[in-house]
Design a protein around this motif. Structure first.
Motif, PDB file in Angstrom:
ATOM      1  N   LEU A 123       0.828  -1.207   0.000  1.00 39.14           N
ATOM      2  CA  LEU A 123       0.000   0.000   0.000  1.00 39.14           C
ATOM      3  C   LEU A 123       0.860   1.255   0.000  1.00 39.14           C
ATOM      4  O   LEU A 123       0.629   2.182  -0.789  1.00 39.14           O
ATOM      5  N   TYR A 124       1.868   1.299   0.840  1.00 41.95           N
ATOM      6  CA  TYR A 124       2.756   2.462   0.900  1.00 41.95           C
ATOM      7  C   TYR A 124       3.537   2.635  -0.403  1.00 41.95           C
ATOM      8  O   TYR A 124       3.768   3.760  -0.855  1.00 41.95           O
ATOM      9  N   ILE A 125       3.945   1.500  -0.990  1.00 38.21           N
ATOM     10  CA  ILE A 125       4.658   1.574  -2.258  1.00 38.21           C
ATOM     11  C   ILE A 125       3.764   2.184  -3.333  1.00 38.21           C
ATOM     12  O   ILE A 125       4.193   3.023  -4.123  1.00 38.21           O
ATOM     13  N   GLY A 126       2.498   1.771  -3.362  1.00 43.44           N
ATOM     14  CA  GLY A 126       1.568   2.355  -4.311  1.00 43.44           C
ATOM     15  C   GLY A 126       1.385   3.845  -4.095  1.00 43.44           C
ATOM     16  O   GLY A 126       1.384   4.638  -5.041  1.00 43.44           O
ATOM     17  N   LEU A 127       1.263   4.246  -2.830  1.00 41.96           N
ATOM     18  CA  LEU A 127       1.068   5.664  -2.520  1.00 41.96           C
ATOM     19  C   LEU A 127       2.300   6.504  -2.852  1.00 41.96           C
ATOM     20  O   LEU A 127       2.195   7.717  -3.054  1.00 41.96           O
ATOM     21  N   SER A 128       3.466   5.861  -2.916  1.00 43.72           N
ATOM     22  CA  SER A 128       4.695   6.614  -3.204  1.00 43.72           C
ATOM     23  C   SER A 128       4.700   7.215  -4.603  1.00 43.72           C
ATOM     24  O   SER A 128       5.502   8.110  -4.895  1.00 43.72           O
ATOM     25  N   TYR A 129       3.819   6.742  -5.479  1.00 40.72           N
ATOM     26  CA  TYR A 129       3.745   7.284  -6.832  1.00 40.72           C
ATOM     27  C   TYR A 129       2.943   8.585  -6.908  1.00 40.72           C
ATOM     28  O   TYR A 129       2.964   9.260  -7.948  1.00 40.72           O
ATOM     29  N   LEU A 130       2.242   8.945  -5.850  1.00 40.30           N
ATOM     30  CA  LEU A 130       1.357  10.110  -5.903  1.00 40.30           C
ATOM     31  C   LEU A 130       2.081  11.444  -6.115  1.00 40.30           C
ATOM     32  O   LEU A 130       1.619  12.269  -6.910  1.00 40.30           O
ATOM     33  N   PRO A 131       3.189  11.723  -5.409  1.00 35.82           N
ATOM     34  CA  PRO A 131       3.860  13.014  -5.656  1.00 35.82           C
ATOM     35  C   PRO A 131       4.246  13.200  -7.108  1.00 35.82           C
ATOM     36  O   PRO A 131       4.107  14.300  -7.675  1.00 35.82           O
ATOM     37  N   CYS A 132       4.706  12.127  -7.745  1.00 32.19           N
ATOM     38  CA  CYS A 132       5.073  12.207  -9.150  1.00 32.19           C
ATOM     39  C   CYS A 132       3.845  12.463 -10.019  1.00 32.19           C
ATOM     40  O   CYS A 132       3.907  13.197 -11.004  1.00 32.19           O
ATOM     41  N   ALA A 133       2.712  11.877  -9.643  1.00 29.15           N
ATOM     42  CA  ALA A 133       1.484  12.094 -10.407  1.00 29.15           C
ATOM     43  C   ALA A 133       1.097  13.565 -10.401  1.00 29.15           C
ATOM     44  O   ALA A 133       0.655  14.121 -11.412  1.00 29.15           O
ATOM     45  N   VAL A 134       1.259  14.213  -9.265  1.00 31.32           N
ATOM     46  CA  VAL A 134       0.920  15.638  -9.157  1.00 31.32           C
ATOM     47  C   VAL A 134       1.790  16.476 -10.084  1.00 31.32           C
ATOM     48  O   VAL A 134       1.307  17.358 -10.810  1.00 31.32           O
ATOM     49  N   THR A 135       3.088  16.216 -10.094  1.00 27.02           N
ATOM     50  CA  THR A 135       3.983  17.021 -10.939  1.00 27.02           C
ATOM     51  C   THR A 135       3.768  16.735 -12.416  1.00 27.02           C
ATOM     52  O   THR A 135       3.948  17.628 -13.256  1.00 27.02           O
ATOM     53  N   ILE A 136       3.355  15.521 -12.770  1.00 26.94           N
ATOM     54  CA  ILE A 136       3.074  15.208 -14.166  1.00 26.94           C
ATOM     55  C   ILE A 136       1.845  15.980 -14.640  1.00 26.94           C
ATOM     56  O   ILE A 136       1.801  16.481 -15.771  1.00 26.94           O
ATOM     57  N   ILE A 137       0.842  16.088 -13.780  1.00 21.75           N
ATOM     58  CA  ILE A 137      -0.339  16.888 -14.117  1.00 21.75           C
ATOM     59  C   ILE A 137       0.066  18.339 -14.347  1.00 21.75           C
ATOM     60  O   ILE A 137      -0.340  18.969 -15.339  1.00 21.75           O
ATOM     61  N   LEU A 138       0.874  18.872 -13.453  1.00 23.81           N
ATOM     62  CA  LEU A 138       1.329  20.263 -13.601  1.00 23.81           C
ATOM     63  C   LEU A 138       2.117  20.439 -14.896  1.00 23.81           C
ATOM     64  O   LEU A 138       1.967  21.443 -15.604  1.00 23.81           O
ATOM     65  N   ALA A 139       2.954  19.466 -15.221  1.00 22.77           N
ATOM     66  CA  ALA A 139       3.762  19.561 -16.440  1.00 22.77           C
ATOM     67  C   ALA A 139       2.890  19.636 -17.678  1.00 22.77           C
ATOM     68  O   ALA A 139       3.211  20.338 -18.644  1.00 22.77           O
TER      69      ALA A 139
END
Length: 449
Positions: A282-298
């Motif tokens: 579960l924590y490993i899956g959640l670790s992808y969230l910060p990157c998801a936010v920056t990809i949206i911004l990009a």
């Protein structure tokens, strides 16, 4: 009434009669459809078969989309994907046969294979070169977010239900909803098929476009675009001719190695976080969230930045920025200019990730570097793929299929060398070597473009 955008070039019909509101709806639809590429990571089973099928099939579907239309190909493939997804649910409930799992995952890959290539065709159909970035940025970000959100959603569903059935069911529901949405909202956009009409059922005025933009292998010299003709099975080797073209090969390398590098890095995180930090799934899956936010911004930064660079290049060359084509326009300069700082940040952040992992720094440092790398990687990917459809306006889906095949091949190489090199070099030097090899070769390719 909202006027069509962009404004028509003097003495020439509008490039597309779709309004900016229509293009926004298309952007969301195309992004949702192209998320199916991420399902291979959401379900960590038969990934090799899925990727292989998804890489090869676009070379058959993409020429069909260029010749006979995006809508029919999109609907047919999404229907196949939905059937495969429903089949996975049924198989999971009725005995979980492994042979059926393999077959249904291959069917999913078959159905999803045309999505990414079709969306690039639609972008080329409805946007003049100067405005493509505004649509490319968000459309590219949505599937990239799907790639990093997929493990989160899949992990949460499996964690809450304790069963993979609901993971398959979630994908089936999502695909069915997207299929219905595209059936209702996606018009035909292929410029080899539609012609301008007062009813707004199609786009553009193909009779007034430059020859480069109306060229279609589906039309004979006596046929105009939009004229029905006898069906001819498209040549699957047409994607290979694009790959082997010297100028296009460099562009494919720029975009594909960017994707493959990021794909390889993402594949390493589960092992890194589990071994170094003892994190749960579960924590490993959640670790992808910060990157998801920056990809949206990009995605939202890439569009305006590409538009500004294109218009600046047009002013410097003394050319109109709202032309329908790129013949005689220094489009390579427009797409690649001012990217050196992005290259530098990209590969420094990747090398930094390796050393942060090696010294087991606080996870916040790794997550922050992931976010930075995801942001700059998205800027590179958007620019290079926009350049690819710029130079192939007559067959953008076929060009996208060539890119898909190249990306998948390089990603497969990245996954193959990941564990052996990480074991022999350590994470620090593996990430550093990856950054050096890709960074140097990208720089050389840009100089040659």
């Amino acid at each position: 009434m909202e006027s069509a955008s962009p404004s028509p070039t003097p003495g020439r019909g509008p490039y597309s009669i779709l309004t900016s509101r229509h293009r926004k709806v298309l952007t969301v639809l195309l992004g949702l459809a192209s998320q199916y590429h991420a399902s291979a990571q959401a379900i960590n089973l038969t990934i090799t078969l899925y990727v292989v099928v998804q890489a090869i099939m676009p070379i058959f579907f993409a020429p069909t989309a260029d010749q006979y239309g995006r809508r029919l190909v999109s609907l047919a493939n999404l229907l196949v994907y939905t059937i495969g997804s429903i089949g996975l649910v049924v198989n999971d409930l009725t005995g979980r046969k492994y042979a059926a799992l393999l077959l249904l995952r291959a069917l999913q890959a078959f159905g999803s294979s045309a999505c990414a290539t079709t969306i690039w065709g639609v972008v080329s159909d409805v946007c003049i070169p100067a405005e493509r970035g505004a649509m490319v940025g968000p459309v590219t970000s949505i599937p990239n977010v799907g790639t990093v959100i997929g493990p989160v959603v899949g992990g949460l569903v499996a964690w809450r239900t304790g069963d993979a059935t609901w993971v398959f069911a979630s994908i089936a529901i999502f695909s069915a909803v997207t299929l219905v949405s595209i059936t209702v909202l996606l018009p035909e956009t292929a410029r080899s098929v539609v012609v301008s009409s007062s009813e707004g059922a199609s786009i553009g005025n193909n009779d007034e476009l430059p020859p480069r933009e109306v060229k279609s292998s589906a039309a004979t010299p006596s046929e105009k675009p939009g004229t029905p003709s006898r069906f001819r099975f498209p040549n699957p080797l047409s994607s290979l001719t694009i790959i082997l073209s010297k100028g296009t090969a460099l562009i494919l390398w720029l975009g594909s190695c960017t994707y493959a590098e990021w794909y390889t890095i993402n594949a390493a995180w589960p092992q890194i976080f589990k071994q170094n930090y003892g994190w749960s799934e579960l924590y490993i899956g959640l670790s992808y969230l910060p990157c998801a936010v920056t990809i949206i911004l990009a995605g939202f930064v890439a569009g305006p930045w590409m538009r500004a660079r294109y218009r600046r290049t047009a002013r410097e060359a003394g050319l109109p920025a709202d032309g329908h084509g790129v013949d005689g326009f220094p489009v390579e300069k427009a797409r690649i200019r001012e990217m050196w700082i992005v290259y530098g940040v990209t590969h420094l952040s990747i090398a930094g990730l390796g050393w942060a992992v090696q010294f087991r720094t606080h996870p916040a440092v790794i997550l922050a570097l992931q976010g930075v790398a995801g942001f700059v990687k998205s800027l590179l990917f958007s620019s290079f793929n926009t350049l690819l459809i710029d130079v192939h306006p007559d067959r953008p889906s076929t060009a996208a299929a060539a890119a898909s095949l190249t990306r998948s091949g390089l990603s497969g190489i990245g996954l193959a060398i990941l564990q052996p090199l990480a074991d022999s070099l350590g994470w620090a030097w593996f990430f550093t070597l990856l950054a050096l090899v890709v960074g140097v070769t990208q720089g050389l390719a840009c100089l040659c473009c």
